[in-house]
Enzyme design. Structure first.
Site, PDB file in Angstrom:
ATOM      1  CG  HIS A   1      -2.286   0.493   0.920  1.00  0.00           C
ATOM      2  ND1 HIS A   1      -2.366   1.250  -0.278  1.00  0.00           N
ATOM      3  CD2 HIS A   1      -3.321   0.969   1.795  1.00  0.00           C
ATOM      4  CE1 HIS A   1      -3.785   1.772  -0.247  1.00  0.00           C
ATOM      5  NE2 HIS A   1      -4.288   1.501   1.098  1.00  0.00           N
ATOM      6  NE  ARG A   2       6.317  -0.172   1.681  1.00  0.00           N
ATOM      7  CZ  ARG A   2       7.430  -0.442   1.919  1.00  0.00           C
ATOM      8  NH1 ARG A   2       8.347  -0.036   2.664  1.00  0.00           N
ATOM      9  NH2 ARG A   2       7.792  -1.448   1.299  1.00  0.00           N
TER      10      ARG A   2
END
Length: 501
Positions: free
Chosen positions: A471-472
């Site tokens: 999700h980064r």
């Protein structure tokens, strides 16, 4: 030039500092040729066969099977000129205290260790290679940092008496009093000879004959505590198979004394099994733990009707030029992923701290369950391959993994992975990202299920996809679009090919 040369465990590449000796492919007294495989070594990434650097006759094997040896440790001694006559006999009588015999000065003078780095003949392992690097079996050369040593179980006791001074020219720091040199006096351990059976007194059965068993079978028997000398083989020429070993374990349980109905259940160590964590399993555990607690994982799911895709596969199998090709649903899933990456390149990237590295090539990893544990070899630059080339590459990858011959190089550099949990009858999963990758797709089982098709409930072939992503790098919108494109391709692959290519 001395006749006896000591071969050290070479650098196997990819930063590995040690390996476990799985099986010796030669025994003391064997005549070997240059580049003949002499030992099979398991590292944290793969099992590899190491070839001989010299032709000659095996004089000593320094470490038995099952021993973990650090890179640079002597593992075998080879007489490079056995036709020159016998070597001076060495006493093998142990001292009263049980110490190993002390080698004679004449025998020490005949020993020549492999030259140090930079002194080896060009082209040999450890010697000079093009570009000023050092030649190794695989990978990118030896590490520049010192290897971290760890205590070994069953280490040999120190010698009670110091060895006599060696003649000039002998490396006193390595040969005289060195544990590895001393172990060369130990009687040769049991090894498996490819030319026929095993050697060593312990291998003989009740009748004194040799026990025929492949190295993986011997390792299984060792792990389960089974004496191969008591097992009857059902394989070719009476060889012992894995099934024979498992039957022996079951037979032991069957003849055990029955537990009385009034006996309280036992929860002690006698009903526990302790499995050492090493090799591939250890590396997998470290990678998964590091990834799970470093990359913030998000997993999304999508259930799709793949009836048209399955029919397309049937038509593909019927074509004359594809009749000898292995065609599976995984092939279409791989193609769908590669096409979706073209439409969403950010998915094929790596988090590098202060920057994101977006890669224009796709090294497509395929998770494979093997007897040694989970491995993830990858198809290099898979996006450039045609569908036929992709099918051949998948077949080669799977067959190599099942045979246990996947090289460390084949498991490095992956950029995006598929795990086919459907082969186990599982609908989907929440896979953990391989370190350095930003997405992994779980492909579930294809099942016949009721499905609304053209306004009517019909039986259709359905599967569920699970996409985990970092999700980064990948937000919810990008991850959803990527997964939706894969689903669209599998729903109607022919229309997707026309629309996207």
């Amino acid at each position: 030039m001395s006749r006896i040369k000591t071969f050290n465990l070479p650098d196997l590449g990819e930063g590995l500092t040690e390996g476990e000796i799985l099986a010796w492919l030669v025994k003391v007294g064997d005549t070997i040729e240059l580049n003949q495989p002499i030992v099979e070594v398991e590292t944290a990434k793969a099992a590899v066969e190491i070839p001989a650097k010299w032709a000659g006759q095996v004089q000593a094997i320094h470490h038995p099977e099952g021993t973990t040896v650090e890179v640079g440790t002597p593992i075998i001694a080879i007489d490079t000129d056995p036709g020159a006559g016998p070597l001076e006999a060495q006493s093998t009588t142990a001292t009263p205290s049980g110490d190993l015999p002390t080698p004679s000065a004449a025998s020490l003078a005949a020993v020549e260790l492999a030259p140090a780095e930079g002194m080896v003949e060009p082209g040999l392992i450890g010697g000079a290679a093009p570009g000023g690097r050092t030649a190794v079996l695989v990978g990118y050369g030896p590490r520049t940092t010192a290897a971290k040593r760890r205590p070994r179980k069953g280490a040999l006791p120190a010698q009670a008496e110091a060895a006599p001074a060696a003649p000039a020219g002998v490396d006193h720091g390595v040969v005289v009093g060195d544990k590895s040199a001393a172990t060369s006096m130990i009687p040769a351990p049991q090894v498996h000879d490819r030319r026929g059976g095993a050697s060593g007194g312990a291998a003989g059965g009740a009748g004194g004959g040799a026990v025929l068993a492949k190295p993986p079978v011997r390792k299984l028997a060792k792990d389960l505590g089974v004496d191969l000398g008591t097992v009857s083989g059902s394989g070719p020429l009476g060889s012992i198979t894995r099934e024979d070993v498992h039957r022996a374990v079951s037979g032991t349980v069957a003849v055990a004394e029955p537990i009385a109905a009034t006996t309280a259940p036992s929860f002690g160590a006698d009903r526990e099994q302790r499995i050492p964590v090493k090799g591939v399993r250890k590396l997998t555990a470290e990678n998964m733990s590091r990834s799970a607690f470093t990359a913030p994982h998000v997993t999304e799911f999508l259930t799709v009707d793949v009836t048209r895709a399955m029919k397309a596969l049937d038509r593909l199998r019927g074509r004359r030029e594809w009749r000898e090709v292995r065609v599976s649903p995984l092939l279409l899933v791989a193609k769908a992923v590669l096409l979706a990456v073209r439409r969403h390149p950010m998915v094929n990237s790596t988090w590098a701290g202060d920057e994101i590295v977006v890669k224009e090539y796709v090294n497509l990893g395929i998770a494979a369950a093997t007897e040694r544990g989970l491995i993830v070899p990858n198809i290099k630059d898979a996006g450039r391959l045609s569908l036929r080339e992709l099918a051949d590459s998948l077949t080669d990858l799977v067959q190599t993994a099942k045979s246990g011959r996947t090289s460390p190089a084949a498991m490095s550099g992956g950029t995006l992975t598929i795990t086919n949990v459907g082969v186990f009858g599982v609908d989907t999963g929440t896979p953990i990202l391989p370190p350095g990758e930003s997405a992994i797709l779980a492909f579930g089982a294809v099942r016949e299920m009721p499905w609304v098709h053209k306004g009517k409930v019909k039986v259709r072939q359905v599967t569920t996809l699970g996409l985990s992503f970092d999700h980064r790098i990948i937000d919810g919108e990008l991850g959803s679009k990527f997964l939706r494109d894969i689903g669209d391709f599998l729903t109607d692959p022919e229309a997707a090919l026309l629309a996207w290519t």
